[in-house]
Design an enzyme around this catalytic site. Sequence first.
Site, PDB file in Angstrom:
ATOM      1  CG  HIS A   1      -7.178   8.968   0.020  1.00 47.23           C
ATOM      2  ND1 HIS A   1      -7.194   7.511  -0.628  1.00 47.23           N
ATOM      3  CD2 HIS A   1      -7.288   9.537  -1.046  1.00 47.23           C
ATOM      4  CE1 HIS A   1      -7.804   7.370  -1.171  1.00 47.23           C
ATOM      5  NE2 HIS A   1      -8.213   8.454  -1.787  1.00 47.23           N
TER       6      HIS A   1
ATOM      7  CB  CYS B   1      -1.195  -0.120   1.133  1.00 46.60           C
ATOM      8  SG  CYS B   1      -1.925   1.312   1.575  1.00 46.60           S
TER       9      CYS B   1
ATOM     10  CB  CYS C   1       0.619   1.144   4.416  1.00 45.46           C
ATOM     11  SG  CYS C   1      -0.954   0.861   4.563  1.00 45.46           S
TER      12      CYS C   1
ATOM     13  CG  HIS D   1      -4.344   3.920   3.555  1.00 40.86           C
ATOM     14  ND1 HIS D   1      -3.076   2.952   4.133  1.00 40.86           N
ATOM     15  CD2 HIS D   1      -4.607   4.834   4.007  1.00 40.86           C
ATOM     16  CE1 HIS D   1      -2.925   3.894   5.009  1.00 40.86           C
ATOM     17  NE2 HIS D   1      -3.911   4.550   5.798  1.00 40.86           N
TER      18      HIS D   1
ATOM     19  CG  ASN E   1     -12.284   9.963  -4.993  1.00 37.65           C
ATOM     20  OD1 ASN E   1     -13.656  10.982  -5.307  1.00 37.65           O
ATOM     21  ND2 ASN E   1     -11.831  10.752  -5.695  1.00 37.65           N
TER      22      ASN E   1
ATOM     23  CG  ASP F   1      -2.817  14.145  -4.810  1.00 35.11           C
ATOM     24  OD1 ASP F   1      -3.860  13.372  -4.025  1.00 35.11           O
ATOM     25  OD2 ASP F   1      -2.314  14.063  -6.084  1.00 35.11           O
TER      26      ASP F   1
HETATM   27  P1  5GP Z   1      -8.021   8.646  -5.599  1.00 39.43           P
HETATM   28  O1  5GP Z   1      -8.425   8.854  -6.584  1.00 39.43           O
HETATM   29  O2  5GP Z   1      -7.708   7.493  -4.813  1.00 39.43           O
HETATM   30  O3  5GP Z   1      -9.379   9.508  -4.236  1.00 39.43           O
HETATM   31  O4  5GP Z   1      -7.253   9.336  -4.799  1.00 39.43           O
HETATM   32  C1  5GP Z   1      -5.702   9.395  -4.344  1.00 39.43           C
HETATM   33  C2  5GP Z   1      -5.162  10.193  -4.416  1.00 39.43           C
HETATM   34  O5  5GP Z   1      -3.636   9.951  -3.955  1.00 39.43           O
HETATM   35  C3  5GP Z   1      -4.543  10.801  -6.406  1.00 39.43           C
HETATM   36  O6  5GP Z   1      -4.989  12.098  -6.192  1.00 39.43           O
HETATM   37  C4  5GP Z   1      -2.977  11.047  -6.388  1.00 39.43           C
HETATM   38  O7  5GP Z   1      -2.171  11.890  -6.880  1.00 39.43           O
HETATM   39  C5  5GP Z   1      -2.792  10.730  -5.317  1.00 39.43           C
HETATM   40  N1  5GP Z   1      -0.900   9.939  -4.792  1.00 39.43           N
HETATM   41  C6  5GP Z   1      -0.752   8.511  -5.163  1.00 39.43           C
HETATM   42  N2  5GP Z   1       0.059   8.542  -5.546  1.00 39.43           N
HETATM   43  C7  5GP Z   1       0.588   9.465  -4.419  1.00 39.43           C
HETATM   44  C8  5GP Z   1       2.496   9.492  -3.734  1.00 39.43           C
HETATM   45  O8  5GP Z   1       2.585   8.285  -3.755  1.00 39.43           O
HETATM   46  N3  5GP Z   1       1.859  10.606  -2.981  1.00 39.43           N
HETATM   47  C9  5GP Z   1       1.145  11.626  -2.929  1.00 39.43           C
HETATM   48  N4  5GP Z   1       1.477  12.842  -1.884  1.00 39.43           N
HETATM   49  N5  5GP Z   1      -0.068  11.362  -2.713  1.00 39.43           N
HETATM   50  C10 5GP Z   1      -0.697  10.009  -3.670  1.00 39.43           C
HETATM   51 ZN    ZN Z   2      -2.370   1.283   3.330  1.00 29.33          ZN
END
Ligand code: 5GP
Ligand code: ZN
Length: 117
Positions: free
Chosen positions: A98, A4, A7, A96, A85, A30
């Site tokens: 968020h 993850c 994580c 995970h 989301n 982000d």
């Molecule tokens: P979801 O679509 O799952 O609600 O959003 C996941 C968010 O995590 C996205 O806005 C993406 O840009 C962000 N994200 C994905 N990988 C990483 C990462 O390694 N570091 C950070 N800071 N954000 C991430």
């Molecule tokens: Zn996790």
Amino acid sequence: MDDCIFCKIVSGDIPASVVYENDQVLAFDDISPQAPVHTLVIPKAHHSDLGDGVDAETLAAVFSAVPEVARLKGIAESGYRVIVNNGRDANQLVAHLHVHVMGGKTMAHGMVTFADE
Ligand code: 5GP
Ligand code: ZN
């Protein structure tokens, strides 16, 4: 959880721009911001989404951190949008739990765009 991304951010294996942290919660910017301010708030414990046995204390910790994050990012007064989301149809990409905290610019009123529009 081993594979993850979030994580790994909690454990420090992947770097992140940390905005706020306490025993239960981590908030970081982000990596691909979709607003001038786009910060994610996560529980340190792994829960894939809201349906994954998240206890009330954890939920309270995550949502209680949101106004503090907004204050630290300078958008408490101007306002912000809070998005979770959850699952496939909502395009949750990281499994995970968020909370997206987004702001820094006036938003349109509509909240949802569907994939076939
Ligand atoms: P979801 O679509 O799952 O609600 O959003 C996941 C968010 O995590 C996205 O806005 C993406 O840009 C962000 N994200 C994905 N990988 C990483 C990462 O390694 N570091 C950070 N800071 N954000 C991430
Ligand atoms: Zn996790």
